[in-house]
Design an enzyme around this catalytic site. Structure first.
Site, PDB file in Angstrom:
ATOM      1  N   SER A 144       0.851  -1.189   0.000  1.00  0.00           N
ATOM      2  CA  SER A 144       0.000   0.000   0.000  1.00  0.00           C
ATOM      3  C   SER A 144       0.883   1.234   0.000  1.00  0.00           C
ATOM      4  O   SER A 144       2.038   1.190   0.447  1.00  0.00           O
ATOM      5  CB  SER A 144      -0.889   0.008   1.251  1.00  0.00           C
ATOM      6  OG  SER A 144      -1.535   1.254   1.423  1.00  0.00           O
ATOM      7  N   TYR A 157      -1.547  -0.786  10.485  1.00  0.00           N
ATOM      8  CA  TYR A 157      -1.625  -1.028   9.047  1.00  0.00           C
ATOM      9  C   TYR A 157      -0.430  -0.395   8.345  1.00  0.00           C
ATOM     10  O   TYR A 157       0.217  -1.023   7.504  1.00  0.00           O
ATOM     11  CB  TYR A 157      -2.934  -0.457   8.497  1.00  0.00           C
ATOM     12  CG  TYR A 157      -3.134  -0.713   7.021  1.00  0.00           C
ATOM     13  CD1 TYR A 157      -3.555  -1.960   6.568  1.00  0.00           C
ATOM     14  CD2 TYR A 157      -2.921   0.284   6.083  1.00  0.00           C
ATOM     15  CE1 TYR A 157      -3.751  -2.201   5.215  1.00  0.00           C
ATOM     16  CE2 TYR A 157      -3.121   0.051   4.731  1.00  0.00           C
ATOM     17  CZ  TYR A 157      -3.529  -1.192   4.301  1.00  0.00           C
ATOM     18  OH  TYR A 157      -3.703  -1.429   2.960  1.00  0.00           O
TER      19      TYR A 157
END
Length: 259
Positions: A144, A157
């Protein structure tokens, strides 16, 4: 289309990016192990679409945070086809709205996100690496922009995706020349995962803000990400150690994804 005689193992392939990747690889002649954790019906639907495209498909439930499940997936693929040519680490989890709230996360939540996203990717590589070396195959990690830019849905995350990026670079060095290792780093993806995290209203507001702020003025669809993954799997023969930004130029503009 003639069968390529190749096999891809895709974690988190019941929905979203994983399902789109599986279907595209099926169209290129790959047989597939489709992994899921909880979405059995979605995984079976993904498998049915891949079979209709000509693939032999094995559906396997498993939690990548559990090493025994990772090893069982690899063994199932080898028992079925005798080889693994590509590993796509797509399984991932997060929590939303807690990136700047120091008290919003407990240790168990933090550790669970790291266990699935980072440890799970490592354990899948370890389970498959001998077969990948034998096939002179490849690994694609679904990371990501969070791991590259330090912004995202939550602190664990962000940390987990940063770990994936670092592991990608290390593995690309250590597994060469037998195995190519790359990662894709999407920005906002128009999938139900984001809707489930922030709700429909939050999703619509976040999407509008994101597309207004990035240079290309569009978010990624699951198919956009899948196309990049498939290129790294089935082409890109001289590409390894790349963290491919799929963010419509977000890293140029400095736009933060919605939280």
């Amino acid at each position: 289309m003639a069968k390529a005689g190749k096999v891809a193992l895709i974690t988190g392939a019941g929905t979203g990016v994983g399902a789109a990747t599986a279907l595209m690889l099926a169209g290129k002649g790959y047989d597939l192990l489709i992994n899921y954790s909880r979405s059995a019906n979605d995984a079976e639907a993904s498998a049915a679409a891949c079979r209709a495209a000509g693939a032999d498909v094995l559906v396997k439930q498993g939690d990548v945070a559990q090493d025994a499940d990772c090893r069982a997936m690899a063994q199932a693929a080898l028992e079925r086809w005798g080889r693994i040519d590509a590993l796509v680490n797509d399984a991932g989890v997060s929590v939303f709205g807690a990136a700047a709230d120091w008290d919003a996360l407990d240790a168990d939540t933090f550790q669970r996100i790291l266990a699935v996203n980072a440890l799970g990717s490592f354990q899948m590589v370890r389970a498959c690496v001998a077969a990948l070396k034998a096939a002179r195959g490849c690994i694609v990690n679904v990371s990501s922009v969070a791991g590259a830019l330090g912004v995202g849905s939550s602190m664990p995350y962000i940390a987990s995706k940063g770990a994936i990026n670092a592991m990608t670079l290390h593995l690309a060095r250590s597994l060469a020349p037998a195995v190519r290792v790359n990662a894709v780093c999407p920005g906002l993806i128009t999938s139900r995962w984001f809707v489930q995290g922030v709700g429909q209203q939050g999703y619509e507001a976040g999407l509008k803000a994101y597309e207004a702020g990035v240079p290309l003025q569009r978010a990624c669809s699951p198919e956009d990400v899948a196309e990049a993954i498939v290129w790294l799997v089935d082409g890109a023969r001289t590409v390894t150690g790349e963290l491919l930004m799929l963010d419509s130029g977000m890293h140029l503009a400095g736009v933060k994804p919605p939280r």
